[in-house]
Design a protein around this motif. Structure first.
Motif, mmCIF file in Angstrom:
data_model
loop_
_atom_site.group_PDB
_atom_site.id
_atom_site.type_symbol
_atom_site.label_atom_id
_atom_site.label_comp_id
_atom_site.label_asym_id
_atom_site.label_seq_id
_atom_site.Cartn_x
_atom_site.Cartn_y
_atom_site.Cartn_z
ATOM 1 N N UNK A 77 0.828 -1.207 0.000
ATOM 2 C CA UNK A 77 0.000 0.000 0.000
ATOM 3 C C UNK A 77 0.865 1.260 0.000
ATOM 4 N N UNK A 78 2.102 1.128 0.508
ATOM 5 C CA UNK A 78 3.019 2.270 0.555
ATOM 6 C C UNK A 78 3.777 2.443 -0.758
ATOM 7 N N UNK A 79 3.946 1.355 -1.512
ATOM 8 C CA UNK A 79 4.704 1.395 -2.760
ATOM 9 C C UNK A 79 3.789 1.019 -3.925
ATOM 10 N N UNK A 80 4.069 1.547 -5.094
ATOM 11 C CA UNK A 80 3.260 1.211 -6.266
ATOM 12 C C UNK A 80 3.461 -0.244 -6.677
ATOM 13 N N UNK A 81 4.658 -0.771 -6.410
ATOM 14 C CA UNK A 81 4.957 -2.167 -6.713
ATOM 15 C C UNK A 81 6.159 -2.598 -5.896
ATOM 16 N N UNK A 82 6.252 -3.898 -5.664
ATOM 17 C CA UNK A 82 7.388 -4.441 -4.920
ATOM 18 C C UNK A 82 7.866 -5.712 -5.605
ATOM 19 N N UNK A 83 9.171 -5.877 -5.631
ATOM 20 C CA UNK A 83 9.758 -7.078 -6.212
ATOM 21 C C UNK A 83 9.861 -8.165 -5.144
ATOM 22 N N UNK A 84 9.979 -9.389 -5.644
ATOM 23 C CA UNK A 84 10.118 -10.523 -4.734
ATOM 24 C C UNK A 84 11.296 -10.315 -3.780
ATOM 25 N N UNK A 85 12.356 -9.761 -4.318
ATOM 26 C CA UNK A 85 13.556 -9.496 -3.525
ATOM 27 C C UNK A 85 13.259 -8.495 -2.399
ATOM 28 N N UNK A 86 12.435 -7.476 -2.695
ATOM 29 C CA UNK A 86 12.066 -6.492 -1.674
ATOM 30 C C UNK A 86 11.283 -7.145 -0.539
ATOM 31 N N UNK A 87 10.336 -8.004 -0.900
ATOM 32 C CA UNK A 87 9.507 -8.672 0.114
ATOM 33 C C UNK A 87 10.357 -9.627 0.954
ATOM 34 N N UNK A 88 11.321 -10.286 0.315
ATOM 35 C CA UNK A 88 12.215 -11.190 1.057
ATOM 36 C C UNK A 88 13.019 -10.431 2.109
ATOM 37 N N UNK A 89 13.425 -9.202 1.762
ATOM 38 C CA UNK A 89 14.198 -8.396 2.705
ATOM 39 C C UNK A 89 13.388 -8.053 3.955
ATOM 40 N N UNK A 90 12.063 -8.066 3.844
ATOM 41 C CA UNK A 90 11.190 -7.807 4.997
ATOM 42 C C UNK A 90 10.709 -9.114 5.633
ATOM 43 N N UNK A 91 11.404 -10.218 5.312
ATOM 44 C CA UNK A 91 11.115 -11.545 5.895
ATOM 45 C C UNK A 91 9.697 -12.022 5.598
ATOM 46 N N UNK A 92 9.202 -11.682 4.411
ATOM 47 C CA UNK A 92 7.893 -12.179 3.987
ATOM 48 C C UNK A 92 8.118 -13.413 3.119
ATOM 49 N N UNK A 93 7.528 -14.540 3.548
ATOM 50 C CA UNK A 93 7.820 -15.825 2.925
ATOM 51 C C UNK A 93 7.044 -16.013 1.622
ATOM 52 N N UNK A 94 7.558 -16.926 0.792
ATOM 53 C CA UNK A 94 6.926 -17.221 -0.489
ATOM 54 C C UNK A 94 5.498 -17.720 -0.296
ATOM 55 N N UNK A 95 5.260 -18.497 0.768
ATOM 56 C CA UNK A 95 3.913 -19.034 1.025
ATOM 57 C C UNK A 95 2.898 -17.909 1.216
#
Length: 725
Positions: free
Chosen positions: A139-157
Motif C-alpha cells: 500500500x506504501x509502494x506502487x509495486x514491490x519485487x520478490x527481492x524487496x519482500x524477502x528483505x522484509x522476511x515475507x515468505x513465499x507461502x
C-alpha cells in the motif's frame, strides 16, 4: 590454452586455469571456475598458449558464460586504472563496475524479474501477520519485487496465498517499465537565466566536444542546477547520455524531479537502495543507450555508457564521494578520469569547493566559473552570532534562538535547526562515579536513542537495552550527556507544542520512502520546524525556510585531523545557505563558544574564497595536500601488538626504499587511528607524505607482496585521504 581469471581473495593479478574448450577464450567474459571447494564466477583478464606453472597442477575452467565481453574497452581501461592507482585487485575493481548478479548468477538477464501490485482491498485475518505486513508494504509502494519482500522476511507461502486470493497480481518486469516515464518538456517553465548563469552555460557549451574540467563556484541559491539543465540540452538533442553524480541518496529525489520535469527522455536513479535486479536492468539499458540520463551516487560511476556526452559532479566537495571501505576511491577524481577516457567535459559544482579543486582552478588546470548572485533573491541574509558563554543553552536552544523561532512560527515561516549528531544524547553517564556506557567492541560511548528506546554504537551498529544501573558502582543516578537530533526534537516539542516538527537524520529516514515523504511534507508547508544532521545541509531547496539555527558551530574546528577545519567550514556555509531561497531574506543564527573566531566572520559573510586562500597558505607552510601527496596504511587486528609490529616492519621496508628514490617521502607512525578500536579490532596507521605522486605509488607498490602475505593483520591503503579515520 591457458587463461588468467580475476577472482575474489588475495589474488592481485588473478589465478591461472586451463582452458579446455575448442573455441578461443574471449577476454573480459565470465567463466565458472573451481576455487578451493567452491565454484566461483570470475572474469578472464589474460590468455596465453604457455604457462609458467606446472600445467598438471592447474585446474580447468568449468564453463564459459558469455560469448562477448560483459564490459566495454573504455570501462576496462577504467578498471585497470582504478586497480593500479588505488592498489587493489582487479576483481575488487570489477565488483564496482559490474552489477552484483553478473558475478553471482550464471544466467543474469535484464528482463527476468517479477513484481507484485495490489489488485483489490482485502482485510486479512487478525492472526495473519505476514499477510498484513505484505499488504501494508504494497500500500506504501506502487509495486514491490520478490527481492524487496524477502528483505522484509515475507515468505513465499504468504505471497502465493495472496496471489491465490487475487489480492495481488504478479507481473513480469521489462526494461521499459523499469524506467520511470519522463514528463513532457514545458519551455514556459524554463527560468530565465541571469547574466552569470548565461555566461556559465555558454562557456560549458563551448567545450562540449572534448575533455575539459570546469569548476562552477556558485554560492548557495545561485542556480547551479539550472545551469546544468540548460547546458546539457544540445547533448540530449543529439541522443547523447549524461551522468549526474550526487553525494548521497537523500539528494537524488529533488535532482530527479528537476530532470524528469525538463527532459522527455528515459531517466533513472542509481543508488544503494535499488534492488540487484533493477541495477542489472539499468546496466544493460545504459550499455545499449536506451537510458539517457543517470542520476546517481558513486554507485553508478562505473556504469558502462555507450554514448556518454557529459559528467556532472554536484556538491563536488562532499566527503560522501570518497569510498571508505573496499577500494578507497574518490568518485569525483574517478569522474575526471572517466571523462578523459570518453573525451568529454566534466562539470564540478559546489558552493563550497574542496581545497584541491579550488587549487586546480586557481592554477589553471580547471576552468573556473563563478556564480556570485542568488538566482531569485538579491537580498542578503542577516547573520547573528550567539555567544554561548553569555547565553546558556542547556537543551541546545538559547533564549535568543527560542525567541527567533517563535517569531518565525508566528509569521508562518519554516525554521531549520542543524545539529551534527543524531540520537537523543551523546552518552549515558553515572553522576556518582563518572562511568560512561560504552561499546566494548569499539571502546566508544553509546549514543542514547528514544525512538525506539535503546543505546547504539554509531561505529559498529551494535544496539543494547538502556542501562538502569551503573555497571561500575550500581548507582541508578544515570543522566544523558550532550544532545543530538532526537533530544533537540523532544525539547522543541515541549517549547512549541503546536509546531509540526520533522527530523531528518539517518535513523529517521532509513525506511524506504521515508525521506521522500518528509521532503514532500516540507515542500507542502506541512512542517514548521526541520531538525537535522548533515543530511539537511546539502543541496536541498527549502523555499519557505527563513530562519536557520546552527546549534553548536564549534564542533569540528578542533580536531586531530587537519581536514576537519575545511569540512566544518563547508557544513556551516552550506547550512546557512538553506535559508533565504524564496522571496524573503533569511536569517542565520550561529551558536558558539568562540564568538571571536575569525573563521565565522569569513564564512557567514560570503567570503568562502578568502577562507580557502587562508587555508591554502597554512597548508603550503605545513606541506600538506595539495602541496604534497599522501597515503595512509591502516592495520587492523585483534591484538594491538600485532598492528604495531607489522607497521614497524613496513615502515622499515619503506624507509629503505625511500633512500633509493630521488623524491622526499616522510613516514609517520605507527600511531593509533582516531577510531582506535572498531568491532573488537584494534586499528593503527602509518602516514606517508611525498613531494610527488610517482614516488608515493612506487613505495606502495613495493610492499604489495608483503601485504598479501599477512594472515593475522588486515592491511588497507587509503590513497589521497580526505580524513583520518
Amino acid at each position: 590454452m591457458y587463461v588468467r581469471v580475476a577472482l575474489p581473495g588475495p589474488f592481485l593479478k588473478g589465478l591461472d586455469y586451463k582452458f579446455p574448450f575448442s573455441d578461443a577464450p574471449v577476454l573480459y567474459t565470465r567463466v565458472l571456475v573451481p576455487l578451493g571447494k567452491r565454484q566461483i564466477i570470475g572474469i578472464i583478464i589474460d590468455k596465453q598458449s604457455t604457462c609458467d606453472f606446472d600445467h598438471k597442477k592447474l585446474k580447468s575452467v568449468l564453463k564459459v558464460l558469455d560469448t562477448a565481453p560483459v564490459i566495454s574497452s573504455i570501462n576496462i581501461n577504467m578498471i585497470n586504472w582504478l586497480s593500479h592507482y588505488y592498489h587493489s585487485s582487479l576483481y575488487q575493481a570489477f565488483k564496482l563496475a559490474l552489477p552484483k548478479l553478473l558475478l553471482q548468477r550464471e544466467h543474469a538477464h535484464p528482463s527476468c524479474q517479477y513484481y507484485y501490485v495490489l489488485a483489490k482491498q482485502f482485510t486479512p485475518a487478525k492472526n495473519a501477520h505476514q499477510q498484513q505486513k505484505a499488504l501494508s508494504l504494497l500500500s506504501q509502494e506502487s509495486r514491490l519485487y520478490h527481492e524487496d519482500l524477502k528483505q522484509h522476511n515475507i515468505h513465499l507461502a504468504t505471497i502465493q496465498a495472496l496471489l491465490k486470493k487475487e489480492v495481488i497480481i504478479k507481473k513480469k518486469a521489462t526494461l521499459e517499465n523499469e524506467i520511470k516515464p519522463a514528463q513532457n518538456i514545458n519551455n514556459q517553465d524554463e527560468p530565465t537565466l541571469n547574466k552569470e548563469q548565461q555566461h556559465a552555460v555558454q562557456q560549458i557549451q563551448s567545450r562540449l566536444y572534448g575533455f575539459s574540467t570546469t569548476l562552477i563556484f556558485g554560492i548557495t541559491g545561485s542556480g547551479k542546477t539550472e545551469v546544468y539543465l540548460q547546458a546539457i540540452k544540445p547533448l540530449i538533442k543529439q541522443n547523447k547520455q549524461v551522468l549526474v553524480l550526487v553525494p548521497e541518496i537523500n539528494l537524488t529525489p529533488q535532482t530527479q524531479t528537476r530532470f524528469y520535469a525538463r527532459f522527455a527522455v528515459p531517466t533513472v536513479v542509481i543508488n544503494s537502495k535499488i534492488s540487484d535486479q533493477t541495477r542489472l536492468n539499468y546496466y544493460y539499458g545504459i550499455q545499449q543507450n536506451h537510458i539517457k540520463i543517470v542520476i546517481s551516487t558513486r554507485a553508478g560511476l562505473l556504469c558502462d555508457f555507450k554514448e556518454l556526452g557529459m559528467i556532472i559532479v554536484d556538491e563536488e566537495h562532499d566527503s560522501s564521494f570518497k569510498q571508505q571501505n573496499g577500494i578507497h576511491y574518490h568518485a569525483r577524481d574517478m569522474a575526471i578520469v572517466k571523462a578523459k577516457a570518453h573525451d568529454i567535459p566534466v562539470i564540478l559544482g559546489s558552493g563550497t569547493p574542496s581545497i584541491e579543486s579550488y587549487y586546480h582552478a586557481k592554477t589553471g588546470k580547471y576552468h573556473l566559473l563563478n556564480l556570485t548572485k542568488r538566482a531569485l533573491n538579491q537580498t542578503p541574509n542577516t547573520i547573528q552570532i550567539i555567544n554561548l558563554q553569555k547565553h546558556k543553552a542547556p537543551s541546545g536552544i538559547s533564549s535568543i534562538l527560542k525567541q527567533k523561532i517563535s517569531q518565525s512560527l508566528e509569521n508562518n515561516d519554516q525554521v531549520l535547526l542543524f545539529v551534527n549528531r543524531r540520537g537523543f544524547a551523546h552518552s549515558l553517564i553515572c553522576q556518582d562515579c563518572g562511568w560512561c556506557a560504552q561499546c566494548d567492541a569499539c571502546e566508544t560511548p553509546y549514543t542514547l536513542h528514544l525512538h525506539p528506546q535503546h543505546l547504539s554504537c554509531h561505529f559498529c551498529g551494535k544496539g543494547v537495552n538502556i542501562f538502569t544501573h551503573c555497571k561500575n558502582c550500581q548507582s541508578t543516578d544515570l543522566i544523558d550527556f550532550g544532545s543530538g537530533t532526537e533530544k533537540l526534537e523532544h525539547h522543541l516539542s515541549e517549547l512549541f507544542p503546536l509546531a509540526r516538527i520533522a527530523r531528518l537524520d539517518r535513523t529517521a529516514t532509513q525506511r524506504k520512502g521515508a525521506l521522500e515523504k518528509q521532503l514532500h511534507a516540507i515542500t507542502q508547508k506541512k512542517v514548521d520546524i526541520i531538525v537535522g544532521t548533515q543530511m539537511i545541509a546539502k543541496g536541498h531547496d527549502f523555499q519557505h525556510v527563513n530562519l536557520v539555527g546552527i546549534i553548536n558551530a564549534d564542533a569540528g574546528f578542533y580536531s586531530q585531523d587537519f581536514h576537519a577545519i575545511e569540512k566544518n567550514a563547508q557544513l556551516i556555509t552550506q547550512v546557512a545557505g538553506r535559508t533565504g531561497r524564496g522571496i524573503k531574506a533569511g536569517e542565520v543564527l550561529l551558536q558558539t563558544y568562540q564568538p571571536d573566531n575569525p573563521m565565522f566572520a569569513l564564512l557567514l559573510n560570503g567570503h568562502y574564497q578568502h577562507f580557502l586562500e587562508h587555508l591554502l597558505t597554512t597548508r603550503k607552510m605545513l606541506l600538506y595536500p595539495p602541496f604534497s601527496y599522501q597515503a595512509y596504511i591502516y592495520a587492523q587486528a585483534s591484538q594491538q601488538s600485532a598492528c604495531i609490529t607489522t607497521l614497524n616492519t613496513l615502515a622499515a621496508q619503506l624507509g629503505k626504499m625511500t633512500q633509493h628514490q630521488q623524491a622526499i617521502c616522510q613516514i609517520s607512525g605507527p600511531i593509533p587511528a582516531i577510531a582506535a578500536k572498531r568491532s573488537g579490532k584494534y586499528r593503527f596507521s602509518l602516514m606517508l607524505t611525498a613531494n610527488n605522486r610517482k614516488a608515493l605509488h612506487y613505495l606502495l607498490k613495493s610492499i604489495n607482496r608483503f601485504i598479501t602475505q599477512q594472515t593475522k593483520v588486515k592491511l588497507t591503503f587509503d590513497i589521497d585521504p580526505i580524513e583520518i579515520k
